[in-house]
Motif scaffolding. Structure first.
Motif, PDB file in Angstrom:
ATOM      1  N   TYR A 159       0.874  -1.152  -0.088  1.00  0.00           N
ATOM      2  CA  TYR A 159       0.065   0.039  -0.136  1.00  0.00           C
ATOM      3  C   TYR A 159       0.992   1.260   0.157  1.00  0.00           C
ATOM      4  O   TYR A 159       1.960   1.321   0.618  1.00  0.00           O
ATOM      5  CB  TYR A 159      -1.076   0.126   1.193  1.00  0.00           C
ATOM      6  CG  TYR A 159      -1.711  -1.280   1.613  1.00  0.00           C
ATOM      7  CD1 TYR A 159      -3.282  -1.272   1.253  1.00  0.00           C
ATOM      8  CD2 TYR A 159      -1.234  -2.153   2.443  1.00  0.00           C
ATOM      9  CE1 TYR A 159      -3.779  -2.300   1.485  1.00  0.00           C
ATOM     10  CE2 TYR A 159      -2.074  -3.241   2.752  1.00  0.00           C
ATOM     11  CZ  TYR A 159      -3.370  -3.274   2.069  1.00  0.00           C
ATOM     12  OH  TYR A 159      -4.167  -4.379   2.643  1.00  0.00           O
TER      13      TYR A 159
ATOM     14  N   TYR B 134       0.888   5.409   0.552  1.00  0.00           N
ATOM     15  CA  TYR B 134       0.352   6.662   1.216  1.00  0.00           C
ATOM     16  C   TYR B 134       1.021   7.822   0.941  1.00  0.00           C
ATOM     17  O   TYR B 134       1.417   8.030   2.112  1.00  0.00           O
ATOM     18  CB  TYR B 134      -0.184   6.547   2.505  1.00  0.00           C
ATOM     19  CG  TYR B 134      -1.456   5.166   2.604  1.00  0.00           C
ATOM     20  CD1 TYR B 134      -2.568   4.946   2.401  1.00  0.00           C
ATOM     21  CD2 TYR B 134      -0.632   3.754   3.216  1.00  0.00           C
ATOM     22  CE1 TYR B 134      -3.468   3.796   2.605  1.00  0.00           C
ATOM     23  CE2 TYR B 134      -1.493   2.777   3.695  1.00  0.00           C
ATOM     24  CZ  TYR B 134      -2.743   2.607   3.197  1.00  0.00           C
ATOM     25  OH  TYR B 134      -3.609   1.484   3.257  1.00  0.00           O
TER      26      TYR B 134
ATOM     27  N   GLY C  53      -4.637   6.000  -0.677  1.00  0.00           N
ATOM     28  CA  GLY C  53      -3.928   4.708  -0.940  1.00  0.00           C
ATOM     29  C   GLY C  53      -4.341   4.187  -2.420  1.00  0.00           C
ATOM     30  O   GLY C  53      -3.719   3.347  -2.886  1.00  0.00           O
TER      31      GLY C  53
ATOM     32  N   ASN D 195      -6.172  -1.258  -5.518  1.00  0.00           N
ATOM     33  CA  ASN D 195      -6.119  -0.920  -3.910  1.00  0.00           C
ATOM     34  C   ASN D 195      -4.571  -0.802  -3.583  1.00  0.00           C
ATOM     35  O   ASN D 195      -4.219  -0.471  -2.452  1.00  0.00           O
ATOM     36  CB  ASN D 195      -6.921  -2.029  -3.345  1.00  0.00           C
ATOM     37  CG  ASN D 195      -8.475  -1.570  -3.345  1.00  0.00           C
ATOM     38  OD1 ASN D 195      -8.773  -0.395  -4.042  1.00  0.00           O
ATOM     39  ND2 ASN D 195      -9.110  -2.613  -3.448  1.00  0.00           N
ATOM     40  N   TYR D 196      -3.858  -1.908  -4.200  1.00  0.00           N
ATOM     41  CA  TYR D 196      -2.581  -2.209  -3.536  1.00  0.00           C
ATOM     42  C   TYR D 196      -1.624  -2.793  -5.008  1.00  0.00           C
ATOM     43  O   TYR D 196      -2.241  -3.109  -5.888  1.00  0.00           O
ATOM     44  CB  TYR D 196      -2.508  -2.968  -2.641  1.00  0.00           C
ATOM     45  CG  TYR D 196      -3.298  -4.162  -2.372  1.00  0.00           C
ATOM     46  CD1 TYR D 196      -3.305  -5.222  -3.366  1.00  0.00           C
ATOM     47  CD2 TYR D 196      -4.380  -4.066  -1.470  1.00  0.00           C
ATOM     48  CE1 TYR D 196      -4.177  -6.346  -3.360  1.00  0.00           C
ATOM     49  CE2 TYR D 196      -5.520  -5.370  -1.681  1.00  0.00           C
ATOM     50  CZ  TYR D 196      -5.115  -6.417  -2.422  1.00  0.00           C
ATOM     51  OH  TYR D 196      -6.088  -7.434  -2.310  1.00  0.00           O
TER      52      TYR D 196
ATOM     53  N   GLU E 191      -6.054  -2.453   6.616  1.00  0.00           N
ATOM     54  CA  GLU E 191      -4.830  -3.429   6.057  1.00  0.00           C
ATOM     55  C   GLU E 191      -4.933  -4.729   7.218  1.00  0.00           C
ATOM     56  O   GLU E 191      -5.065  -5.945   6.342  1.00  0.00           O
ATOM     57  CB  GLU E 191      -3.787  -2.883   6.568  1.00  0.00           C
ATOM     58  CG  GLU E 191      -3.400  -1.477   5.538  1.00  0.00           C
ATOM     59  CD  GLU E 191      -2.657  -0.499   6.035  1.00  0.00           C
ATOM     60  OE1 GLU E 191      -2.372   0.737   5.474  1.00  0.00           O
ATOM     61  OE2 GLU E 191      -1.985  -0.636   7.339  1.00  0.00           O
TER      62      GLU E 191
END
Length: 189
Positions: free
Chosen positions: A16, A18, A54, A65-66, A107
């Motif tokens: 992730y 941020y 994120g 999302n990741y 998470e």
């Protein structure tokens, strides 16, 4: 000995990002082993635009999302300290320990949903969280450089009987500035 050479699959490490404001980020993964699956596709690295919430956008405008990867790595994991947890208590244990390690609720939730079905049916699990051993075998190079980075990698072993084991000290993690969080894990027979 406490160290065992394992050739194991790293399951679902997810990364992730941020940043403090919308930022173009390049992520390079230097793996002591082979990548078996990546999403979005790893092409000499990942190139995404990351938002403070994120969400990630690739050059084609697709959102994620990741960053996800899976691979085989060769390393020796350290089982000198850990937690011996009854399978049926896995959810409670993870809900307690993951925030201490530094994962936020979202998470931790995604971590638990992935690992719980694999762990809860075992009589016991010997659960460890690896640090340098893992991060040296799967190096991340991120540009721009994050201000804080947390890589949670769980290695566990199903057990028939409980064992006595010294619990590790958990260092608190502080998110500051551009924060990168990763989690993944593997099961050792």
């Amino acid at each position: 000995s406490d160290f065992q050479i394992q050739e194991g699959v790293c399951y679902k490490p997810v990364i992730y990002l941020y940043p403090e404001q919308e930022t173009k980020v390049n992520v390079q993964l230097d793996l002591n082993g082979t990548l078996t699956c990546t999403y979005p596709k790893y092409n000499n690295g990942w190139e995404v635009t990351a938002d403070p919430d994120g969400s990630l956008t690739d050059n084609n405008g697709q959102t994620y999302n990741y960053l996800y990867w899976e691979g085989d790595i060769v390393t020796s994991y350290d089982f000198s300290k850990g937690f011996c947890v009854p399978g049926k208590d896995t959810a409670h244990f993870l809900e307690t320990v993951l925030p201490k390690l530094g994962l936020n609720r979202k998470e931790a939730n995604e971590f638990i949903v992935y690992w719980l079905p694999r762990m809860q049916e075992n009589t016991y699990n010997l659960i460890t969280f690896q640090n340098e051993i893992y991060t040296d075998a799967a190096k991340l190079e991120i540009t721009p450089k994050p201000d804080s980075i947390l890589r949670v990698f769980m290695v566990y072993k199903p057990l028939e009987k409980a064992i006595e084991i010294e619990e590790p000290t958990i260092e608190p993690f502080e998110r500051k500035g551009f924060t990168v969080i990763e989690w993944g894990g593997t099961e050792i027979d």
